[in-house]
Scaffold this motif. Structure first.
Motif, PDB file in Angstrom:
ATOM      1  N   LYS A   1       0.842  -1.193   0.000  1.00  0.00           N
ATOM      2  CA  LYS A   1       0.000   0.000   0.000  1.00  0.00           C
ATOM      3  C   LYS A   1       0.880   1.247   0.000  1.00  0.00           C
ATOM      4  O   LYS A   1       1.772   1.391   0.845  1.00  0.00           O
TER       5      LYS A   1
ATOM      6  N   SER B   1       1.268   5.286   0.682  1.00  0.00           N
ATOM      7  CA  SER B   1       0.641   6.307   1.528  1.00  0.00           C
ATOM      8  C   SER B   1      -0.115   7.285   0.643  1.00  0.00           C
ATOM      9  O   SER B   1       0.104   7.364  -0.567  1.00  0.00           O
ATOM     10  N   HIS B   2      -1.003   8.052   1.259  1.00  0.00           N
ATOM     11  CA  HIS B   2      -1.868   8.952   0.490  1.00  0.00           C
ATOM     12  C   HIS B   2      -1.089  10.076  -0.186  1.00  0.00           C
ATOM     13  O   HIS B   2      -1.557  10.627  -1.188  1.00  0.00           O
TER      14      HIS B   2
ATOM     15  N   TRP C   1      -3.312   2.752   5.255  1.00  0.00           N
ATOM     16  CA  TRP C   1      -2.868   4.073   5.720  1.00  0.00           C
ATOM     17  C   TRP C   1      -4.071   4.913   6.109  1.00  0.00           C
ATOM     18  O   TRP C   1      -5.080   4.942   5.388  1.00  0.00           O
ATOM     19  N   SER C   2      -3.971   5.610   7.222  1.00  0.00           N
ATOM     20  CA  SER C   2      -5.056   6.498   7.639  1.00  0.00           C
ATOM     21  C   SER C   2      -5.133   7.712   6.721  1.00  0.00           C
ATOM     22  O   SER C   2      -4.117   8.358   6.454  1.00  0.00           O
TER      23      SER C   2
ATOM     24  N   HIS D   1      -1.375  11.937   9.192  1.00  0.00           N
ATOM     25  CA  HIS D   1      -0.182  11.677   8.402  1.00  0.00           C
ATOM     26  C   HIS D   1       0.720  10.668   9.116  1.00  0.00           C
ATOM     27  O   HIS D   1       0.999  10.788  10.303  1.00  0.00           O
TER      28      HIS D   1
ATOM     29  N   LEU E   1      -0.335   4.189  10.236  1.00  0.00           N
ATOM     30  CA  LEU E   1      -0.475   2.967   9.457  1.00  0.00           C
ATOM     31  C   LEU E   1      -1.063   1.862  10.330  1.00  0.00           C
ATOM     32  O   LEU E   1      -0.678   1.702  11.488  1.00  0.00           O
TER      33      LEU E   1
ATOM     34  N   THR F   1       4.818   6.212  11.244  1.00  0.00           N
ATOM     35  CA  THR F   1       6.040   6.226  10.441  1.00  0.00           C
ATOM     36  C   THR F   1       6.796   7.541  10.591  1.00  0.00           C
ATOM     37  O   THR F   1       7.957   7.625  10.203  1.00  0.00           O
TER      38      THR F   1
END
Length: 423
Positions: A247, A249-250, A290-291, A295, A298, A314
């Motif tokens: 996955k 991250s955003h 990831w939320s 920020h 995870l 992270t």
């Protein structure tokens, strides 16, 4: 003694009334009851949402305590009998807890949907199209029209092991048992290219803008830039067993990978070795999410011997918390509308759980699948999830509120409830 008892009665009555009012204010219990000494009324049918619960009025009625009111106030008026109410101002109405339907509103038959923990065979595009890998074929199901389209057939020499849409939803990546990755134009049902590099099956895929990352049973991760002719632009090595979860991250800066070696790694965009290594899980790590709200937050889930959902930062490179779910964690996804997440499970309960973060209190436990719930995707509006299992069904559940209307869920009627086949 009798005089002392008589003197205590008004105080006891007042204390009982005051206690009743506190319950009315803090717990939502009704402040009015039936006749003196009568038990609470038993409803003959379910109460409507927000209905006040009736309660018995104690001796020394509350009316005596509040007889200074010149006119009766309706029992349902917020703050009507509240000792905390500000004169002339009503308290805001309490919001009823969100109700989550315990049954799916739609079920699709999915023949040949594999019961394999390490595969990722379901994904939902931003154009509201569901991609499902069934044996040697990939099918597309439109959530808007319920139309089913066969995108491709890899037979007789190959099978589908993973599917993943681009963020814009136009192209679909398909990972195969031969180790190839195919890119398909879903609108025109046309294959755009084949990208090689893996020696064994590709069970997980993740897009980051124009870069596609693929994880394989050969233990490697390949970055592929679809804008250049090379099959891949970077190879990441670190896992000692099959890579089964990927996955981005955003913000597209960090890639999380999980493997059958029980490891969770974090990679920077241009690194070829892990920037962070988390080794607390005691079984395969497939479930990664990831939320969208915090920020660097995870979530990850472990397999049968682990059963835990763990949370990591992270940014601080530290573990945050851990919840033992009691069964194999197969998938995780966060709501983008509220700070909640969904997990799906295998051995031994085959359930779907909706959690509130960070308390990790259970909002709902959904059952119905008869085998491990190995596949999970979320609709583009963030309200509906689809789950898939080796029982060869896909089930659609309304679990999250909309972004525009807090507490509301999308109307299942617009989907057409029922049980049909994806073929």
């Amino acid at each position: 003694a009798s005089a002392r008892a008589a003197g205590q009665e008004p105080r006891e009555d007042a204390a009982a009334a005051y206690s009743q009012l506190l319950r009315s204010e803090l717990l939502g219990e009704g402040a009015s009851g039936g006749q003196h000494g009568a038990p609470p009324a038993t409803p003959t049918k379910p109460r409507a949402r927000g209905a006040l619960r009736e309660a018995c009025t104690p001796p020394g009625s509350a009316k005596k305590l509040f007889r200074f009111q010149s006119s009766p106030v309706p029992a349902g008026t917020p703050g009507a009998l509240s000792p905390f109410a500000t004169p002339g101002a009503a308290l805001p109405p309490r919001r009823a807890p969100r109700k989550i339907a315990r049954s799916p509103f739609k079920v699709l038959d999915a023949p040949s949907l594999q019961d394999d923990f390490y595969l990722n065979l379901v994904d939902w595009s931003s154009h509201n199209v569901l991609a499902v890998g069934l044996g040697t074929c990939v099918y597309l199901w439109s959530a808007c029209t319920s139309k089913v389209t066969k995108l491709c057939d890899l037979s007789p020499d190959d099978t589908v092991c993973s599917v993943n849409w681009t963020q814009r939803g136009a192209d679909l990546a398909v990972g195969t048992s031969s180790g190839d990755v195919q890119i398909w134009d879903a609108l025109h049902c046309k294959r755009k290219r084949i990208m090689r590099g893996h020696r064994m099956r590709v069970g997980t895929l993740a897009w980051s803008s124009g870069v596609l990352s693929s994880g394989s049973r050969d233990r490697s991760i390949l970055h592929r830039d679809t804008r250049v002719p090379n099959d891949y632009v970077a190879r990441l090595s670190g896992h000692k067993s099959e890579v089964c979860g990927l996955k981005w991250s955003h913000d597209d800066r960090e890639l999380a990978s999980g493997g059958n070696d029980n490891q969770l790694y974090i990679w920077n965009h241009h690194s070829t070795s892990p920037a962070l290594r988390f080794s607390e899980h005691t079984a395969a790590v497939k479930a990664i999410a990831w939320s969208p709200h915090t920020h660097g937050l995870l979530a990850s889930g472990g397999g049968t011997a682990d059963r835990c959902i763990r949370f990591w930062s992270t940014t601080s490179a530290q573990p945050l918390s851990c919840v033992d779910t009691g069964s194999q964690v197969c998938n995780l996804v966060w709501s983008k509308n509220v700070n909640e997440l969904v997990s799906t499970h295998g051995y031994s309960q085959n359930q779907v759980i909706v959690w509130r973060y960070p308390t990790m209190s259970k909002l709902a436990t959904l059952t119905g699948h008869t085998l491990r719930v190995l596949y999970l995707a979320i609709s583009p509006d963030g309200q509906t999830i689809v789950t898939g299992a080796g029982d060869e069904t896909l089930r659609f559940w309304n679990v999250f509120p909309s972004a525009a209307r807090s507490g509301a869920v999308n109307d299942a009627n617009t989907w057409g409830a029922g049980h049909t086949s994806i073929r």
